[in-house]
Design an enzyme around this catalytic site. Sequence first.
Site, mmCIF file in Angstrom:
data_model
loop_
_atom_site.group_PDB
_atom_site.id
_atom_site.type_symbol
_atom_site.label_atom_id
_atom_site.label_comp_id
_atom_site.label_asym_id
_atom_site.label_seq_id
_atom_site.Cartn_x
_atom_site.Cartn_y
_atom_site.Cartn_z
ATOM 1 N N GLN A 118 41.186 41.019 38.447
ATOM 2 C CA GLN A 118 40.458 40.647 37.232
ATOM 3 C C GLN A 118 38.960 40.796 37.475
ATOM 4 O O GLN A 118 38.434 40.303 38.477
ATOM 5 C CB GLN A 118 40.781 39.203 36.836
ATOM 6 C CG GLN A 118 40.198 38.811 35.486
ATOM 7 C CD GLN A 118 40.516 37.364 35.121
ATOM 8 O OE1 GLN A 118 39.927 36.446 35.679
ATOM 9 N NE2 GLN A 118 41.457 37.168 34.211
ATOM 10 N N LYS B 58 41.954 39.630 28.860
ATOM 11 C CA LYS B 58 42.251 38.212 28.657
ATOM 12 C C LYS B 58 41.171 37.627 27.754
ATOM 13 O O LYS B 58 39.977 37.766 28.041
ATOM 14 C CB LYS B 58 42.279 37.471 29.987
ATOM 15 C CG LYS B 58 42.345 35.954 29.845
ATOM 16 C CD LYS B 58 42.061 35.274 31.171
ATOM 17 C CE LYS B 58 41.927 33.780 30.993
ATOM 18 N NZ LYS B 58 41.590 33.089 32.252
ATOM 19 N N CYS C 259 36.110 33.452 30.255
ATOM 20 C CA CYS C 259 35.421 32.514 31.124
ATOM 21 C C CYS C 259 34.328 31.781 30.353
ATOM 22 O O CYS C 259 33.444 32.416 29.774
ATOM 23 C CB CYS C 259 34.816 33.242 32.323
ATOM 24 S SG CYS C 259 33.992 32.139 33.486
ATOM 25 N N PRO D 9 45.765 34.492 36.454
ATOM 26 C CA PRO D 9 44.673 34.416 37.443
ATOM 27 C C PRO D 9 43.912 33.101 37.317
ATOM 28 O O PRO D 9 43.517 32.696 36.221
ATOM 29 C CB PRO D 9 43.786 35.619 37.082
ATOM 30 C CG PRO D 9 44.109 35.916 35.653
ATOM 31 C CD PRO D 9 45.545 35.552 35.457
ATOM 32 N N LEU D 10 43.721 32.428 38.429
ATOM 33 C CA LEU D 10 43.093 31.110 38.450
ATOM 34 C C LEU D 10 41.888 31.158 39.386
ATOM 35 O O LEU D 10 42.049 31.339 40.595
ATOM 36 C CB LEU D 10 44.080 30.039 38.915
ATOM 37 C CG LEU D 10 45.394 29.939 38.129
ATOM 38 C CD1 LEU D 10 46.380 29.041 38.860
ATOM 39 C CD2 LEU D 10 45.130 29.414 36.739
ATOM 40 N N THR D 11 40.700 30.988 38.842
ATOM 41 C CA THR D 11 39.490 31.002 39.661
ATOM 42 C C THR D 11 39.452 29.791 40.577
ATOM 43 O O THR D 11 39.758 28.675 40.151
ATOM 44 C CB THR D 11 38.244 31.032 38.758
ATOM 45 O OG1 THR D 11 38.335 32.165 37.881
ATOM 46 C CG2 THR D 11 36.976 31.142 39.578
#
Length: 344
Positions: free
Chosen positions: A242, A312, A273, A188-190
């Site tokens: 997520q 994660k 994060c 997952p890529l913000t």
Amino acid sequence: CPFGPRCRFLHDVSQYLAAKPADLGQRCVLFDTFGRCPYGVTCRFGQAHLGDGHRNLVNAALAQQWEGKVPVRNGLSKELQQQLRKRKFAFSRAEEFLRGLHGGAEGSPKPEALQNSQGAEGSPKPEALQNSGGAEGAPKPEALQSSLGAEGAPSILTLGPLTDEDITKLRPCEKKKLEIQGKLYLAPLTTCGNLPFRRICKRFGADVTCGEMAVCTNLLQGQSSEWALLKRHHTEDIFGVQLEGAFPDTMTKCAELLNRTIDVDFVDINVGCPIDLVYKKGGGCALMTRSNKFEQIVRGMNSVLDVPLTVKIRTGVQEKVNVAHKIIPRIREWGASMVTVRGR
């Protein structure tokens, strides 16, 4: 139109098309793909599907292939949005777990706490229950206490026979199985891993996809922009979302909300994060230093989800101080099915 001449909008289609900017092209991708374009005369590629009298054309053969299929799922309905904004959505399983948090760190009330709570004025004491329990068939305090020791059980002492709903819990082996061994997992890529990007990656060979980081408080408030991060294309056969949060109550309620309203194969907790806005609130990688809250979040979300829960994390929070190898065994005990590590 009920407003008549006072209306701000045009009612003449010809007049609207005369003032409309020129089309951007001669083909409409929505019409070519689904057989119909929902935008009609307002489409910037309208000449591809507008017929006589400015009528919106429909390719019946192509539209029939998509009948009953939803290209993009997990949308936010107006009814659900109103329930969330008016706080009328019932979080029954989450509230049951949260009530148990008052009695112990692992989410289950301790017998001592139950005994103390029964000592208040106006409530029966254990001695009184023992005296009244002399008759045959009456439950004894020991039996009542033992029945309340299950994870997520209510902290209120109740009388009466036990039912299957009181003692039967969903075991981890009964959750939905997720077979991803040997498959390519797109991380997952913000701000990057949106739905069009994931569709491109699926075309190039990605097997497992995950949505962008969604803030649980914004989801609980019914924000459309945050719910857009949960959308799933029909080509994503293995898809997860997520979540980011810092407290057990909001994370557990959000997990139950998604478990009942959207179609996902797994739910991931973002404990990696490093953004200041997230870190200063205690979320993201800050949870790695808040083990009690971290445990409550994992146990709470696992208790309300019917799909696997993944986590994660990073190797650590401070530079050259790695703690991931100490946390991972504990995360498995808390109920997570998989842990992914971002190696920095």
